[in-house]
Design a protein around this motif. Structure first.
Motif, mmCIF file in Angstrom:
data_model
loop_
_atom_site.group_PDB
_atom_site.id
_atom_site.type_symbol
_atom_site.label_atom_id
_atom_site.label_comp_id
_atom_site.label_asym_id
_atom_site.label_seq_id
_atom_site.Cartn_x
_atom_site.Cartn_y
_atom_site.Cartn_z
ATOM 1 N N SER A 86 41.015 46.508 39.075
ATOM 2 C CA SER A 86 40.772 45.360 37.843
ATOM 3 C C SER A 86 39.133 45.311 37.715
ATOM 4 O O SER A 86 38.814 44.820 36.686
ATOM 5 C CB SER A 86 41.291 43.979 38.386
ATOM 6 O OG SER A 86 40.610 43.949 39.796
ATOM 7 N N SER A 87 38.296 45.978 38.510
ATOM 8 C CA SER A 87 36.782 45.668 38.340
ATOM 9 C C SER A 87 36.033 46.694 39.255
ATOM 10 O O SER A 87 36.670 47.327 40.148
ATOM 11 C CB SER A 87 36.367 44.431 38.626
ATOM 12 O OG SER A 87 36.210 44.095 40.015
ATOM 13 N N VAL A 218 36.457 45.366 27.895
ATOM 14 C CA VAL A 218 37.448 45.206 29.116
ATOM 15 C C VAL A 218 36.856 45.358 30.501
ATOM 16 O O VAL A 218 35.832 46.376 30.581
ATOM 17 C CB VAL A 218 38.807 46.001 29.117
ATOM 18 C CG1 VAL A 218 39.787 45.556 28.066
ATOM 19 C CG2 VAL A 218 38.565 47.342 28.811
ATOM 20 N N THR A 219 37.188 44.906 31.631
ATOM 21 C CA THR A 219 36.732 45.085 32.866
ATOM 22 C C THR A 219 37.703 46.106 33.374
ATOM 23 O O THR A 219 39.164 46.118 33.143
ATOM 24 C CB THR A 219 36.393 43.740 33.740
ATOM 25 O OG1 THR A 219 37.726 43.467 33.792
ATOM 26 C CG2 THR A 219 35.496 43.014 32.990
ATOM 27 N N GLY A 220 36.915 46.893 34.518
ATOM 28 C CA GLY A 220 38.037 48.045 35.296
ATOM 29 C C GLY A 220 37.144 48.453 36.389
ATOM 30 O O GLY A 220 36.010 48.547 36.294
ATOM 31 N N ASP A 272 48.936 45.210 48.578
ATOM 32 C CA ASP A 272 48.723 44.250 49.253
ATOM 33 C C ASP A 272 47.515 43.601 48.885
ATOM 34 O O ASP A 272 47.463 42.251 48.793
ATOM 35 C CB ASP A 272 48.501 44.440 50.631
ATOM 36 C CG ASP A 272 49.698 45.070 51.490
ATOM 37 O OD1 ASP A 272 50.833 44.855 50.870
ATOM 38 O OD2 ASP A 272 49.845 45.548 52.432
ATOM 39 N N LEU A 273 46.485 44.097 48.156
ATOM 40 C CA LEU A 273 45.335 43.652 47.653
ATOM 41 C C LEU A 273 45.605 42.873 46.050
ATOM 42 O O LEU A 273 45.112 41.957 45.749
ATOM 43 C CB LEU A 273 44.174 44.533 47.714
ATOM 44 C CG LEU A 273 43.651 44.993 49.086
ATOM 45 C CD1 LEU A 273 42.526 45.753 48.893
ATOM 46 C CD2 LEU A 273 43.239 43.562 49.814
ATOM 47 N N GLY A 274 46.490 43.728 45.286
ATOM 48 C CA GLY A 274 46.958 43.527 44.153
ATOM 49 C C GLY A 274 45.782 43.367 42.914
ATOM 50 O O GLY A 274 45.789 42.708 42.028
ATOM 51 N N MET A 275 44.768 44.229 43.306
ATOM 52 C CA MET A 275 43.633 44.337 42.420
ATOM 53 C C MET A 275 43.931 45.262 41.041
ATOM 54 O O MET A 275 43.485 46.410 40.578
ATOM 55 C CB MET A 275 42.514 44.962 42.980
ATOM 56 C CG MET A 275 41.974 44.040 44.114
ATOM 57 S SD MET A 275 40.511 44.757 45.226
ATOM 58 C CE MET A 275 39.986 43.500 46.254
ATOM 59 N N THR A 276 45.047 44.885 40.498
ATOM 60 C CA THR A 276 45.634 45.849 39.427
ATOM 61 C C THR A 276 44.713 45.878 38.215
ATOM 62 O O THR A 276 44.344 44.854 37.866
ATOM 63 C CB THR A 276 46.956 45.427 39.097
ATOM 64 O OG1 THR A 276 47.781 45.447 40.383
ATOM 65 C CG2 THR A 276 47.791 46.320 38.061
ATOM 66 N N ASN A 278 45.024 46.055 34.294
ATOM 67 C CA ASN A 278 46.182 45.962 33.224
ATOM 68 C C ASN A 278 46.493 47.404 32.338
ATOM 69 O O ASN A 278 45.488 47.600 32.001
ATOM 70 C CB ASN A 278 46.256 44.493 32.653
ATOM 71 C CG ASN A 278 45.113 44.648 31.638
ATOM 72 O OD1 ASN A 278 45.039 45.090 30.653
ATOM 73 N ND2 ASN A 278 44.004 43.927 31.877
ATOM 74 N N PRO A 279 47.473 47.575 31.470
ATOM 75 C CA PRO A 279 47.760 48.704 30.961
ATOM 76 C C PRO A 279 46.735 48.603 29.498
ATOM 77 O O PRO A 279 46.358 49.589 28.918
ATOM 78 C CB PRO A 279 49.070 48.923 30.520
ATOM 79 C CG PRO A 279 49.790 47.264 30.929
ATOM 80 C CD PRO A 279 48.860 46.987 31.746
ATOM 81 N N GLN A 280 46.377 47.464 29.115
ATOM 82 C CA GLN A 280 45.734 47.243 27.806
ATOM 83 C C GLN A 280 44.480 47.615 28.088
ATOM 84 O O GLN A 280 43.718 48.444 27.335
ATOM 85 C CB GLN A 280 45.861 45.913 27.093
ATOM 86 C CG GLN A 280 45.146 45.979 25.691
ATOM 87 C CD GLN A 280 45.398 44.758 24.928
ATOM 88 O OE1 GLN A 280 45.567 43.533 25.833
ATOM 89 N NE2 GLN A 280 45.659 44.726 23.808
ATOM 90 N N ALA A 281 43.709 47.321 29.248
ATOM 91 C CA ALA A 281 42.400 47.503 29.984
ATOM 92 C C ALA A 281 42.281 49.210 29.887
ATOM 93 O O ALA A 281 41.252 49.738 29.428
ATOM 94 C CB ALA A 281 41.888 46.941 30.990
ATOM 95 N N ALA A 282 43.321 49.829 30.366
ATOM 96 C CA ALA A 282 43.434 51.372 30.711
ATOM 97 C C ALA A 282 43.216 51.930 29.239
ATOM 98 O O ALA A 282 42.860 53.045 29.105
ATOM 99 C CB ALA A 282 44.527 51.778 31.551
ATOM 100 N N HIS A 283 44.129 51.296 28.396
ATOM 101 C CA HIS A 283 44.256 51.759 27.124
ATOM 102 C C HIS A 283 42.682 52.088 26.429
ATOM 103 O O HIS A 283 42.137 52.895 25.785
ATOM 104 C CB HIS A 283 45.210 51.196 26.094
ATOM 105 C CG HIS A 283 45.318 51.672 24.838
ATOM 106 N ND1 HIS A 283 45.880 52.998 24.331
ATOM 107 C CD2 HIS A 283 44.679 51.350 23.660
ATOM 108 C CE1 HIS A 283 45.915 53.101 23.172
ATOM 109 N NE2 HIS A 283 45.163 52.149 22.437
#
Length: 435
Positions: A86-87, A218-220, A272-276, A278-283
């Motif tokens: 996610s960041s 977007v952040t990632g 377990d950490l869930g720092m996912t 999102n697919p729009q950010a990946a795009h």
């Protein structure tokens, strides 16, 4: 893409990881905006959950859009795999998570982004981890800081905020001799300018928010695995070498070999950490990477011209850009990043803190934001913002003293940027600017 030819960077930044959509033939990678994915049958579901088959289960773990981005970044960095999250801050925790246990430490460079210094000096204490900060130009200090509880060495290829160039190979040799991985934050350099794995790094982390995406939308984050470290050699990394209870005693390194770290990052880290991501950010990031080399060439050209101009300005005390012959990192930059020293650097104003604040309030084209790596030129006074949480001594060590402004040079017309800097400096230090 056939593997019989070694493709160039410009080709890989567009095509790596991507294939026409099998359902529609769409050429651009679709945004798979789906939480979950249907299993073929019960056996297929069981195989996926047992890590016996690779596929898509739930977008916290894996997503087709994010998977393309992971493969593209890994390919550009020369790694075997990558995990997106996610960041950039999430990527740093994701990188350390399989390595650390309570009581363990990371040896980190003093020249790091202020948020990273805070994360390492304060936040990770809550996990029972600690950090030792040393000057990475002093290899003996790095060597002496590593002890029996050290599980990683961490530095930035081109350091934020000052643009200092790290001798990645030299520090990698020290880490190798101690049997611990070297983690390199390659955010400011990107794989176009520096490929840390080729210089001996074990893992590479990115804030994909910055140059990789390049448009401030977007952040990632991403963690790239070189696949070259022996996680079972020393017994220091049981999360990767010893039986994992959550998967019925599976040993990640034994089972997945050079992809052990990558699989652990998804199957344990994201689970377990869930720092996912999102697919729009990946795009958005995939679209940004398609023009990475073109943008970095312009970033570097503009930075060189502007830094040269700033160095001659009477209101400026010094400029830290490694592309200048006056920089102590100029010769190192020719080896570590021969395509250019990046586009992130600082300059110190003779008028001190007050002049910096006036300068920031006077720019017109430059944007005053807490970001870098945008197509737009950006500036910030680090001591009062990104590095505010640090002590004065830490600020100075990081190159973010009270008289310092950080600039991230964009891809606008360089002469327009110089004109904006000139008028802002005239307002910030009118007497010196008039000399």
């Amino acid at each position: 893409m056939t593997q019989t030819r070694q493709y160039g960077f410009d080709t890989l930044q567009i095509h790596a990881g991507a294939r026409p959509d099998p359902a529609t033939g769409a050429r651009q990678t679709p945004i798979y905006q789906s939480t979950a994915f249907v299993f073929r049958d019960a056996d297929h579901a069981a195989a996926l959950f047992n890590l016996q088959e690779v596929g898509f289960i739930y977008s916290r773990l894996t997503n087709p859009t994010v998977a393309v981005l992971q493969e593209r970044i890994a390919t550009l960095e020369g790694g075997v795999g990558a995990v997106c999250c996610s960041s950039g801050h999430a990527a740093q925790i994701m990188a350390l998570f399989p390595l650390m246990q309570p009581g363990c430490n990371v040896v980190a460079s003093t020249r790091l982004y202020g948020g990273t210094v805070t994360q390492f000096s304060q936040t990770i204490k809550r996990f029972g981890w600690s950090a030792k900060f040393v000057d990475f130009d002093d290899l003996d200090a790095v060597r002496d800081a590593i002890d029996d509880n050290t599980r990683a060495v961490f530095g930035e290829a081109i350091a934020n905020p000052g643009g200092y160039i790290m001798d990645v190979r030299a520090v990698a040799d020290v880490a190798d001799a101690a049997g611990v991985p070297l983690i390199i934050d390659n955010t400011s350099a990107t794989p176009y300018l520096v490929r840390p794995i080729e210089h001996g790094a074990t893992l590479v982390v990115h804030s994909t928010t910055k140059y990789l995406t390049g448009n401030g939308t977007v952040t990632g984050g991403a963690v790239v695995d070189s696949g070259k470290f022996d996680w079972s050699a020393s017994g220091k990394f049981p999360s990767l070498s010893e039986p994992e209870p959550a998967y019925h005693g599976l040993r990640f390194h034994e089972t997945f070999g050079n992809l052990a770290f990558t699989f652990h990052g998804i199957a344990i880290g994201l689970r377990d950490l869930g720092m996912t991501m999102n697919p729009q950010a990946a795009h958005y990031t995939l679209m940004g990477i398609e023009t990475l080399s073109l943008r970095m060439e312009r970033h570097v050209l503009n930075a060189q011209k502007i830094a040269t101009w700033l160095e001659q300005h009477p209101a400026v005390e010094r400029v830290t850009f490694a592309g200048l012959p006056s920089s102590p990192y100029h010769e190192r930059a020719k080896t570590v990043c021969p395509k250019g020293a990046g586009a992130l650097f600082t300059f110190a104003l003779k008028g001190g803190y007050d002049a910096c604040v006036k300068f920031i309030d006077s720019v017109e084209i430059f944007s005053h934001v807490a970001n870098l790596g945008d197509t737009r030129s950006l500036c910030i006074h680090s001591a009062s913002t990104t590095h505010r949480q640090l002590s004065p001594e830490q600020q100075e060590a990081a190159g973010a003293g009270p008289n310092v402004v950080r600039v991230s040079i964009g891809i606008e017309d360089a002469d327009d940027l110089i004109a904006d800097l000139d008028q802002a400096l005239a307002k910030a230090a009118p007497q010196m600017a008039a000399e």
